[in-house]
Design a protein around this motif. Structure first.
Motif, PDB file in Angstrom:
ATOM      1  N   GLU A 157       0.839  -1.197   0.000  1.00 42.62           N
ATOM      2  CA  GLU A 157       0.000   0.000   0.000  1.00 42.62           C
ATOM      3  C   GLU A 157       0.875   1.249   0.000  1.00 42.62           C
ATOM      4  N   ALA A 160      -0.670   7.725   1.943  1.00 46.90           N
ATOM      5  CA  ALA A 160      -0.047   8.503   3.021  1.00 46.90           C
ATOM      6  C   ALA A 160      -1.154   8.927   3.972  1.00 46.90           C
ATOM      7  N   LYS A 216       8.186  -1.646  -2.465  1.00 48.70           N
ATOM      8  CA  LYS A 216       7.573  -0.876  -1.383  1.00 48.70           C
ATOM      9  C   LYS A 216       8.656  -0.294  -0.463  1.00 48.70           C
ATOM     10  N   ILE A 227      13.791  13.783   1.762  1.00 48.11           N
ATOM     11  CA  ILE A 227      13.629  14.685   2.912  1.00 48.11           C
ATOM     12  C   ILE A 227      14.977  14.870   3.617  1.00 48.11           C
ATOM     13  N   PHE A 261       7.894  16.767  -2.188  1.00 45.88           N
ATOM     14  CA  PHE A 261       8.674  16.131  -1.121  1.00 45.88           C
ATOM     15  C   PHE A 261      10.041  16.774  -0.920  1.00 45.88           C
ATOM     16  N   LEU A 262      10.088  18.090  -1.060  1.00 41.81           N
ATOM     17  CA  LEU A 262      11.340  18.807  -0.821  1.00 41.81           C
ATOM     18  C   LEU A 262      11.152  19.882   0.243  1.00 41.81           C
ATOM     19  N   SER A 265      12.239  20.292   7.087  1.00 39.87           N
ATOM     20  CA  SER A 265      11.410  20.188   8.293  1.00 39.87           C
ATOM     21  C   SER A 265      12.268  19.822   9.493  1.00 39.87           C
ATOM     22  N   GLY A 267      12.230  17.137  10.705  1.00 35.51           N
ATOM     23  CA  GLY A 267      12.570  15.724  10.506  1.00 35.51           C
ATOM     24  C   GLY A 267      11.326  14.953  10.118  1.00 35.51           C
ATOM     25  N   GLY A 269       8.661  11.879  10.346  1.00 32.26           N
ATOM     26  CA  GLY A 269       8.178  10.932  11.346  1.00 32.26           C
ATOM     27  C   GLY A 269       7.242   9.961  10.671  1.00 32.26           C
ATOM     28  N   CYS A 272       6.325   4.499   9.340  1.00 30.59           N
ATOM     29  CA  CYS A 272       6.958   3.639   8.336  1.00 30.59           C
ATOM     30  C   CYS A 272       8.340   4.028   7.823  1.00 30.59           C
ATOM     31  N   PHE A 273       8.611   5.316   7.600  1.00 28.78           N
ATOM     32  CA  PHE A 273       9.873   5.640   6.919  1.00 28.78           C
ATOM     33  C   PHE A 273      11.074   5.040   7.644  1.00 28.78           C
ATOM     34  N   ASP A 276      10.970   1.138   7.764  1.00 26.46           N
ATOM     35  CA  ASP A 276      11.216   0.459   6.488  1.00 26.46           C
ATOM     36  C   ASP A 276      12.661   0.617   6.028  1.00 26.46           C
ATOM     37  N   PHE A 334       2.697  13.551  13.650  1.00 30.65           N
ATOM     38  CA  PHE A 334       3.892  13.519  12.789  1.00 30.65           C
ATOM     39  C   PHE A 334       3.721  14.319  11.503  1.00 30.65           C
ATOM     40  N   LYS A 335       2.459  14.661  11.168  1.00 26.60           N
ATOM     41  CA  LYS A 335       2.167  15.563  10.053  1.00 26.60           C
ATOM     42  C   LYS A 335       0.748  16.069  10.255  1.00 26.60           C
ATOM     43  N   ARG A 448       8.467  23.761  10.705  1.00 26.41           N
ATOM     44  CA  ARG A 448       7.771  23.355   9.479  1.00 26.41           C
ATOM     45  C   ARG A 448       7.717  24.464   8.434  1.00 26.41           C
TER      46      ARG A 448
HETATM   47  C1  UGA Z   1       4.572   7.655   3.733  1.00 26.75           C
HETATM   48  C2  UGA Z   1       4.573   7.596   2.206  1.00 26.75           C
HETATM   49  O1  UGA Z   1       4.380   8.924   1.692  1.00 26.75           O
HETATM   50  C3  UGA Z   1       3.474   6.682   1.687  1.00 26.75           C
HETATM   51  O2  UGA Z   1       3.568   6.561   0.266  1.00 26.75           O
HETATM   52  C4  UGA Z   1       3.637   5.292   2.325  1.00 26.75           C
HETATM   53  O3  UGA Z   1       2.588   4.446   1.907  1.00 26.75           O
HETATM   54  C5  UGA Z   1       3.621   5.431   3.831  1.00 26.75           C
HETATM   55  O4  UGA Z   1       4.692   6.333   4.240  1.00 26.75           O
HETATM   56  C6  UGA Z   1       3.880   4.139   4.538  1.00 26.75           C
HETATM   57  O5  UGA Z   1       4.420   3.210   3.991  1.00 26.75           O
HETATM   58  O6  UGA Z   1       3.508   4.149   5.721  1.00 26.75           O
HETATM   59  P1  UGA Z   1       3.158   8.935   5.583  1.00 26.75           P
HETATM   60  O7  UGA Z   1       4.257   8.510   6.484  1.00 26.75           O
HETATM   61  O8  UGA Z   1       1.767   8.660   5.991  1.00 26.75           O
HETATM   62  O9  UGA Z   1       3.343   8.237   4.141  1.00 26.75           O
HETATM   63  O10 UGA Z   1       3.256  10.500   5.302  1.00 26.75           O
HETATM   64  P2  UGA Z   1       4.240  11.414   4.404  1.00 26.75           P
HETATM   65  O11 UGA Z   1       3.423  12.443   3.758  1.00 26.75           O
HETATM   66  O12 UGA Z   1       5.099  10.611   3.532  1.00 26.75           O
HETATM   67  O13 UGA Z   1       5.118  12.134   5.508  1.00 26.75           O
HETATM   68  C7  UGA Z   1       6.073  11.406   6.267  1.00 26.75           C
HETATM   69  C8  UGA Z   1       6.894  12.380   7.095  1.00 26.75           C
HETATM   70  O14 UGA Z   1       7.762  13.154   6.271  1.00 26.75           O
HETATM   71  C9  UGA Z   1       6.053  13.398   7.871  1.00 26.75           C
HETATM   72  O15 UGA Z   1       6.599  13.596   9.139  1.00 26.75           O
HETATM   73  C10 UGA Z   1       6.158  14.650   7.031  1.00 26.75           C
HETATM   74  O16 UGA Z   1       5.946  15.822   7.753  1.00 26.75           O
HETATM   75  C11 UGA Z   1       7.583  14.541   6.532  1.00 26.75           C
HETATM   76  N1  UGA Z   1       7.836  15.294   5.281  1.00 26.75           N
HETATM   77  C12 UGA Z   1       7.185  14.978   4.145  1.00 26.75           C
HETATM   78  C13 UGA Z   1       8.778  16.308   5.287  1.00 26.75           C
HETATM   79  O17 UGA Z   1       9.407  16.604   6.326  1.00 26.75           O
HETATM   80  N2  UGA Z   1       9.027  16.988   4.123  1.00 26.75           N
HETATM   81  C14 UGA Z   1       8.384  16.684   2.966  1.00 26.75           C
HETATM   82  O18 UGA Z   1       8.663  17.335   1.933  1.00 26.75           O
HETATM   83  C15 UGA Z   1       7.440  15.656   2.974  1.00 26.75           C
END
Ligand code: UGA
Ligand code: NAD
Length: 470
Positions: A157, A160, A216, A227, A261-262, A265, A267, A269, A272-273, A276, A334-335, A448
């Protein structure tokens, strides 16, 4: 009529199956979970997760072709397709602790499927799993199968949180991996037909099992790497007078790089990131590829660096001590648009400030006080050295942390405020009123880059933004 069952009613299982039920009215979809409170919440007016648009989808199909139940065995027994969307956290003990995925929940789900099944089934890996997990699952299922045929598919999946419904309605792609046998291809087609109810077929990518599983992990690693790249750049911007927003824009307009995605921040959170990437690192190490492992390690290290850098900046700017000072924390999730706090950078920042004896006043529009207190009193796990970090005493937390119900209360009499989640409502706060009610000099640390720093400086604040000149 096909019956689909999904094991795991969490952030993925719930929304994914709700949208599937909505788009496939002739299919009965049942989401099952061992957690009774979670299932009760799915059956109530207050869903267990906050996700824009979710309530509307659930209301449209719950009780028609979408059901939530704790009777896991009954629904698995009756289904043709079984999705497994259980949690796959990082192992905290034993071999691979701090890196490898803990597949306990997955294995127990697979054993249960093998035990209760009396007819052939397609078993779909929806959880994010290490590459070649399907091989292990196949062994568990076939060794206990009593002659029943199981086809394993990988269908990771990509939604986000905060945009889950939008992502599910209109995914960039759906990925299905299966065996290259006639039965494997037939199973892929069956699942493709389900998604084809609403996803254009050219956006449904079919691969072998291992490519789907690895894609994935790779996609999350690439996203997190962007990031960490921009965050590493933000440190250099602060040192040189460049502005990270301008740099990211200039870099991102190259169509080969792209603008998304640039955002620099405090950091990344989320559940998953980090999990994984650590899993990817572990798999590289197990396959004798230390250089590849070290490359990905750096993405997590830079993320840790960014969180620590932020907290240190708060302390150093406030004359090297925050002891006894009130600091308002705006945003804990986390967001934005989620109440999820798993691996939120707010935990690390708050813990650091508490360790420096600050008094925190925390406000988040979606996160409950109980959750914040639990997060701040939990032992943190250091992935680089797999031992829990020193635990901040729960008593310290209760004395030093106050959770309040609006931003004005949080900032009243505060010496500084930190924006840790980019909630839209923080952009339209009355900062003049906030300034008037704060101690002076009044500091703003924008993790942010959401507040208008120029306007705030005009009001009188001292403003620190990520990757921007002072
Ligand atoms: C992320 C991926 O975007 C999804 O495609 C994936 O399915 C999912 O992980 C997963 O496998 O769990 P998610 O963690 O829900 O989704 O949210 P994101 O929008 O990716 O944000 C992750 C973190 O990165 C947040 O803390 C967000 O604030 C931060 N972020 C994101 C930044 O600091 N800068 C950015 O440009 C984008
Ligand atoms: P979650 O913790 O919210 O939900 C998992 C659910 O599975 C829990 O409710 C738990 O009670 C249930 N469960 C565990 N073992 C069970 C069993 N044996 N039988 C029945 N129920 C069981 O997790 P999540 O965020 O939905 O993530 C699930 C998987 O999806 C993970 O592998 C994650 O990496 C992946 N993923 C998550 C996201 C996300 O945005 N959260 C996005 C893409 C992929």
């Amino acid at each position: 009529m096909v019956k689909i069952c999904c094991i795991g009613a969490g952030y993925v299982g719930g929304p994914t199956m709700a949208v599937m039920a909505l788009k496939c009215p002739e299919i009965e979809v049942v989401v099952v979970d061992i957690s009774e409170p979670r299932i009760n919440a799915w059956n109530s007016d207050r869903l267990p997760i906050y996700e824009p648009g979710l309530e509307d989808v659930v209301k449209q199909c719950r009780g028609k072709n979408l059901f939530f139940s704790t009777d896991v065995e009954k629904h698995v027994f009756e289904s043709d397709i079984v999705f497994v969307s259980v949690n796959t956290p990082t192992k905290t003990q034993g071999l691979g602790a701090g890196k490898a995925a803990d597949l306990t929940y997955w294995e127990s789900a697979a054993r249960m499927i093998a035990d209760v099944s009396k007819s052939s089934k397609i078993v779909v890996e929806k959880s994010t799993v290490p590459v070649r997990t399907a091989e292990a699952i196949e062994k568990i299922l076939t060794h206990n199968s009593k002659g029943i045929e199981f086809q394993i598919l990988s269908n990771p999946e990509f939604l986000a949180e905060g945009t889950a419904i939008k992502d599910l309605y209109n995914p960039d792609r759906v990925l299905i991996g299966g065996r290259d046998t006639a039965a494997g291809q037939k199973a892929i087609k069956a699942l493709r037909d389900v998604y084809a109810h609403w996803v254009p077929v050219e956006q449904i990518i079919c691969t072998n099992l291992w490519s789907a599983e690895l894609s994935k992990l790779a996609a999350n690693a690439f996203l997190a790497q962007r990031i960490s790249s921009v965050n590493a750049m933000s440190a250099l911007c602060e040192a040189t007078g460049a502005d990270v927003t301008q740099v990211a824009h200039a870099v991102g307009t190259d169509t080969r790089i792209g603008p998304k995605f640039l955002n620099a921040s405090v950091g990344f959170g989320g559940s998953c990131f980090q999990k994984d990437i650590l899993n990817l690192i572990y798999i590289c190490e197990c396959n004798g590829l230390p250089e590849a492992a070290n490359y990905w390690k750096q993405v997590v290290k830079v993320n840790d660096y960014q969180k620590i850098r932020f907290a240190n900046r708060v302390v150093s700017s406030m004359f090297n001590t925050v002891s006894g000072k009130k600091i308002a924390i705006l945003g804990f999730a986390f967001k934005k648009d989620t109440g999820d706090t798993r691996e939120t950078p707010a935990i690390d920042v708050c813990n650091r400030l508490v360790a420096d004896k600050a008094k925190l006043s925390i406000y988040d529009p979606q996160v409950l006080e109980e959750q914040i207190r639990r997060d701040l009193s939990m032992a943190r796990f250091d992935w680089d050295h797999p031992v829990p970090l020193q635990q901040i005493k729960a008593e310290g937390i209760s004395e030093q942390v106050n959770v309040v119900s609006d931003a004005y209360e949080a900032t009243k009499d505060a010496h500084g405020l930190c924006v840790l989640t980019e909630w839209d409502e923080f952009k339209s706060l009355d900062f003049k009123k906030i300034f008037d009610n704060m101690q002076k000099p009044a500091f703003v640390f924008d993790g942010r880059n959401v507040v208008d720093a120029v306007k705030l400086r005009e009001i009188g604040f001292i403003v620190y933004s990520i990757g921007k000149p002072l």
